[in-house]
Structures are given as structure tokens and as C-alpha cells.
Scaffold this active site. Structure first.
Site, mmCIF file in Angstrom:
data_model
loop_
_atom_site.group_PDB
_atom_site.id
_atom_site.type_symbol
_atom_site.label_atom_id
_atom_site.label_comp_id
_atom_site.label_asym_id
_atom_site.label_seq_id
_atom_site.Cartn_x
_atom_site.Cartn_y
_atom_site.Cartn_z
ATOM 1 N N CYS A 185 0.857 -1.046 0.048
ATOM 2 C CA CYS A 185 0.057 -0.048 0.138
ATOM 3 C C CYS A 185 0.921 1.280 -0.098
ATOM 4 O O CYS A 185 1.865 1.270 0.919
ATOM 5 C CB CYS A 185 -0.878 0.149 1.330
ATOM 6 S SG CYS A 185 -2.083 1.619 1.506
ATOM 7 N N CYS A 224 0.445 3.005 3.568
ATOM 8 C CA CYS A 224 0.867 2.481 4.983
ATOM 9 C C CYS A 224 1.891 1.444 4.744
ATOM 10 O O CYS A 224 2.192 1.058 5.661
ATOM 11 C CB CYS A 224 -0.480 2.074 5.658
ATOM 12 S SG CYS A 224 -1.243 0.664 5.173
ATOM 13 N N CYS A 248 -7.436 -0.862 1.429
ATOM 14 C CA CYS A 248 -6.560 -1.239 2.313
ATOM 15 C C CYS A 248 -7.042 -1.282 3.507
ATOM 16 O O CYS A 248 -7.441 -0.251 3.939
ATOM 17 C CB CYS A 248 -5.165 -0.221 2.302
ATOM 18 S SG CYS A 248 -4.147 -0.907 3.632
ATOM 19 N N CYS A 262 -5.295 1.054 6.580
ATOM 20 C CA CYS A 262 -5.376 2.635 6.291
ATOM 21 C C CYS A 262 -6.570 3.036 5.706
ATOM 22 O O CYS A 262 -6.955 4.142 5.842
ATOM 23 C CB CYS A 262 -3.984 3.172 5.706
ATOM 24 S SG CYS A 262 -3.925 2.969 3.985
ATOM 25 N N CYS A 279 -8.316 -5.108 -9.879
ATOM 26 C CA CYS A 279 -7.895 -3.962 -10.862
ATOM 27 C C CYS A 279 -7.618 -2.923 -10.122
ATOM 28 O O CYS A 279 -8.430 -2.348 -9.317
ATOM 29 C CB CYS A 279 -9.102 -3.758 -11.782
ATOM 30 S SG CYS A 279 -8.856 -2.508 -13.028
HETATM 31 FE FE FE Z 1 -2.943 1.236 3.595
#
Ligand code: FE
Length: 138
Positions: A48, A51, A97, A100, A120
């Protein structure tokens, strides 16, 4: 929803580029075929960009032809959150995610086997960690 990483809008704005902020925090979509990681074929982990949570393994990346990095499976199911998205007059499943709350992209049911799923994902939502060969077991 309990997030392990919580930041104010100002903090996110400071940490992310304006383009990343628009996608991760405002659920934007990068233009197709513009992502830096779209054609990345190096072995490693996609994390990510907000984070650092581990999201997708390079072994599950494939070329879907859509113009966005595509994966058929998340690295850790618990790092991903799926949410019904009815925006733009479509019924889609948003992928976030979990750590976060950053917007990653969408998941569709037209992916390759063994899962049949197509994650995607915006390249702007991702960072990439090259596999460290030295960490491999002999
Ligand atoms: Fe994240």
C-alpha cells in the site's frame, strides 16, 4: 471500522503526492495505461502506498489488458477490504487497504483461474518491494 493507521486529511496530503491523494483518499482512478507499475515484471511484493501493508504478490500479477495493474489474488486476505460501490451508475466491488482505508481499485469476477477474480488496482495506490534474494532459505 477500526483502522490501524489513522491520519488526518492534512497529514495524508503532506505524505502523499497530489495524484496518490486523489486516488487513495478520494477514490479517484488513474488514467488507463499510465501506471508506473503496470508493466513491472520484477518479482516482489506490491504494498500500500499509504501505509506499506503487503497487498499483492508479483506471482499473482497478470496482464488483463485493462490498463491497470491486475492480480488474481490478494497476498493476505486480512489486509484487504471489499465494499459494495454503487457510484457511477454501476454496481462494483471496491477494494480498500484494510489497515489505512486507502482506496485501491475494484475487484471483478472475470479473472483467470484458480480464483476467477480480477483485482484491478491503481498503480498510484501501490508501492513495490523487490524480492530480497538473500532472505530466501537455502
Ligand atoms: Fe494502506
Amino acid at each position: 471500522m477500526d483502522r490501524k493507521v489513522e491520519k488526518s486529511e492534512d497529514e495524508w496530503k503532506k505524505e502523499l503526492t497530489p495524484e496518490q491523494y486523489k486516488v487513495l483518499r478520494k477514490k479517484g482512478t488513474e488514467p488507463a495505461f499510465t501506471g508506473e507499475l503496470l508493466h513491472n515484471k520484477v518479482k516482489g511484493m506490491y504494498v500500500c502506498a499509504g501505509c506499506g501493508a503487503e497487498l499483492f504478490d508479483s506471482d499473482t500479477k497478470y496482464d488483463s489488458g485493462s490498463g491497470w495493474p491486475s492480480f488474481w489474488q490478494p497476498a493476505e486476505k486480512e489486509n484487504i477490504e471489499e465494499k459494495t460501490d454503487n457510484s457511477l451508475f454501476m454496481r462494483r466491488t471496491e477494494v480498500l487497504c484494510k489497515k489505512c482505508g486507502g482506496h485501491l481499485g475494484h475487484v471483478f469476477e472475470d479473472g483467470p483461474q484458480p480464483t476467477g477474480q480480477r483485482f484491478c488496482i491503481n498503480s498510484l495506490s501501490l508501492g513495490f518491494k523487490k524480492k530480497d534474494e538473500k532472505q530466501e532459505q537455502p
